[in-house]
Design an enzyme around this catalytic site. Structure first.
Site, PDB file in Angstrom:
ATOM      1  N   GLN A 303      21.442   6.622  45.398  1.00  0.00           N
ATOM      2  CA  GLN A 303      21.099   7.416  46.577  1.00  0.00           C
ATOM      3  C   GLN A 303      20.553   6.524  47.685  1.00  0.00           C
ATOM      4  OE1 GLN A 303      21.449  10.442  47.672  1.00  0.00           O
ATOM      5  NE2 GLN A 303      20.100  10.248  49.465  1.00  0.00           N
ATOM      6  N   GLU A 304      19.801   5.498  47.288  1.00  0.00           N
ATOM      7  CA  GLU A 304      19.192   4.610  48.283  1.00  0.00           C
ATOM      8  C   GLU A 304      20.200   3.654  48.915  1.00  0.00           C
ATOM      9  OE1 GLU A 304      16.375   4.456  49.667  1.00  0.00           O
ATOM     10  OE2 GLU A 304      14.978   5.638  48.473  1.00  0.00           O
ATOM     11  N   SER A 305      21.025   3.015  48.092  1.00  0.00           N
ATOM     12  CA  SER A 305      21.824   1.895  48.599  1.00  0.00           C
ATOM     13  C   SER A 305      23.291   1.927  48.197  1.00  0.00           C
ATOM     14  CB  SER A 305      21.225   0.582  48.082  1.00  0.00           C
ATOM     15  OG  SER A 305      21.379   0.495  46.667  1.00  0.00           O
ATOM     16  N   TYR A 430      17.430  14.591  49.632  1.00  0.00           N
ATOM     17  CA  TYR A 430      17.359  13.334  48.881  1.00  0.00           C
ATOM     18  C   TYR A 430      17.126  13.602  47.392  1.00  0.00           C
ATOM     19  CZ  TYR A 430      15.027   8.864  47.572  1.00  0.00           C
ATOM     20  OH  TYR A 430      14.627   7.690  46.969  1.00  0.00           O
TER      21      TYR A 430
END
Length: 476
Positions: A303-305, A430
């Site tokens: 999800q972040e990168s 998120y």
């Protein structure tokens, strides 16, 4: 939910008008006497299964809640076969059957239906890329469904109205296995419940809805047909209780809320990344997960990168775990673009956030709060929790807090909070994205583990066969 409340009120009215019980048996008294609530429960991702931390599932938690409310032990009789559970119910081996069962006319003729607590749609499903059927008369092949299922009952009724409608009942495969058969092309069509499709699409995004066959079908538990109202009365009270205090809505959100939104392209891209990119970092996710499930840590990183070690945002966060410079310094990370250091630091930071969540908040809400804090910051999360409490809702429930997070964008609201403006709507999305990625990764990982075990068994069988072939013949 208003529909559930109406059903409960009607059930109470009918129960009050029923005649006194002539026989001496009392199902509730038997339950208290043995100290156990015996529940026949169907195996499946929408009902009951063994997770990382033991038994889990929507139906399991509902049944466990009832047993706890009665103050007795929950004794499960799991089965993959509904016929087996129905036999146990008829023979008195279980007190009721749970399993996300549609309350069809055929079932309610044989058994007593507890109050409905959910409503689902029956959907005709086919594989993405094949010809899209718009109605039953467009089908070019038989619809394959599980034998003795609610879907078989639906098609039996419809076949009397639609000449030429062809369907087959498979005595071996359950609904989830049939969905997999649609994906691999073994069959063209099947019927499935809307919640079942939502869960399976995370692993098999090629599943596509052709059309809705039946709408708003009630789901509930099945009791034996008896004039003993003792357990039925308890169920009316229990479902009224979990509806009023919000536990039922919270439970639905926990198991189904994050899968309601489906993105075909994103899911396909993620499954490809599991095969192509994740192996480069998997050993570090496993090594540094600590008390966390490594697959959750990997889902957070995606999800972040999107598992890009050199990822960088406009705000300056970098690396696989997208750490800010202050967070990296706090966690002792010297290089944020070093994959191993990033995973180690991100994992320790998430576990630190978990320790800040009040201990009274149970899992998994505790984890969802920690993830939101990873994204938006602890202070903004606390602002959203205070807004939730101000509204008279429970600040310890993720379901309630995530509804208030978007308010942190509004000046009329954030100017009165301690930490001011925040993109709260993005934090809520998120967390839901991570939950979806986690579900998919768990499914793929478990499937890969099963395939590895089968391959190992096949190799052992080949070796044993070769050893037998090479052995000298027995002397006469």
């Amino acid at each position: 939910m208003l529909r559930l409340w109406s059903v409960l009120c009607l059930s109470l009215l009918l129960l009050a008008c029923s005649k006194p019980l002539p026989e001496q048996t009392n199902q509730l008294a038997d339950i208290y006497q043995r100290g156990q609530l015996r529940v026949g429960i169907l195996h499946g991702p929408t009902s009951y299964y063994i997770g990382v931390d033991g038994p889990t599932g929507f139906e399991y938690e509902l049944a466990k809640g009832l047993a706890d409310r009665l103050g007795v032990e929950l004794q499960l009789f799991p089965s993959f076969d509904l016929d087996d559970l129905q036999t146990k119910l008829k023979n008195g081996q279980v007190d009721f059957i749970a399993g996300g069962l549609t309350l069809t006319p055929e079932r309610t003729q044989k058994f007593r239906a507890a109050p409905a607590y959910r409503w689902i749609n029956e959907l005709l499903v086919f594989r993405q890329g094949n010809n899209w059927p718009q109605q039953l008369t467009d089908l070019t092949e038989p619809v394959i469904v599980s034998a003795h299922s609610s879907h078989a009952e639906t098609l039996k009724r419809l076949s009397a109205e639609i000449p030429g409608l062809s369907y087959q009942e498979d005595p071996e495969l359950d609904a989830d296995e049939l969905l997999q058969k649609v994906v691999d092309g073994s069959i063209n069509y099947t019927l499935t419940d809307s919640n079942q499709l939502a869960v399976n699409r995370r692993l098999f995004p090629q599943l596509t809805i052709g059309f809705t066959v039946s709408e708003n079908l009630p789901v509930g538990w099945l009791l034996p047909k008896t004039r003993d109202d003792s357990l039925f009365s308890v169920l009316i009270e229990y479902f009224g209780h979990v509806y009023q205090n919000g536990d039922l809505v919270t439970l639905e959100d926990r198991y189904f809320g994050h899968v309601e939104q489906f993105d075909y392209v994103d899911t396909i891209r993620f499954i490809r990344a599991i095969d192509d990119t994740l192996p480069k970092f998997k050993s570090w996710f496993m090594e540094y997960a600590g008390e966390l499930d490594w697959r959750l840590l990997a889902a957070l990183s995606y999800q972040e990168s999107h598992w890009n070690p050199k990822a960088r945002s406009p705000t300056g966060v970098r690396g696989l775990m997208m750490l800010t410079m202050p967070t990296a310094q706090q966690m002792g990370v010297q290089s944020r673009i070093d994959s191993e250091q990033s995973i180690d630091g991100g994992s320790r930071y998430l576990q630190m956030l978990l320790t800040r969540i009040p201990e009274r908040i149970p899992m998994p809400d505790r984890l969802w709060f920690a993830l939101a804090s990873y994204n938006i910051g602890w202070g903004h999360l606390e602002d959203a929790r205070r807004l939730t409490q101000r509204d008279g809702a429970d600040p310890d429930k993720w379901l309630e807090v995530k509804q208030r997070l978007p308010l942190l964008r509004k000046k009329s609201v954030y100017q009165h909070t301690r930490f001011g403006f925040a993109r709260g709507d993005e934090a809520a999305l998120y967390v839901e994205n991570i939950r979806r990625y986690y579900d998919t990764l768990v499914g793929v990982d478990e499937r890969q583990q099963l395939e590895q075990k089968l391959e190992q068994q096949r190799q052992r069988l080949v070796e044993q066969t070769e050893q037998v072939a090479d052995a000298p013949p027995l002397s006469q």
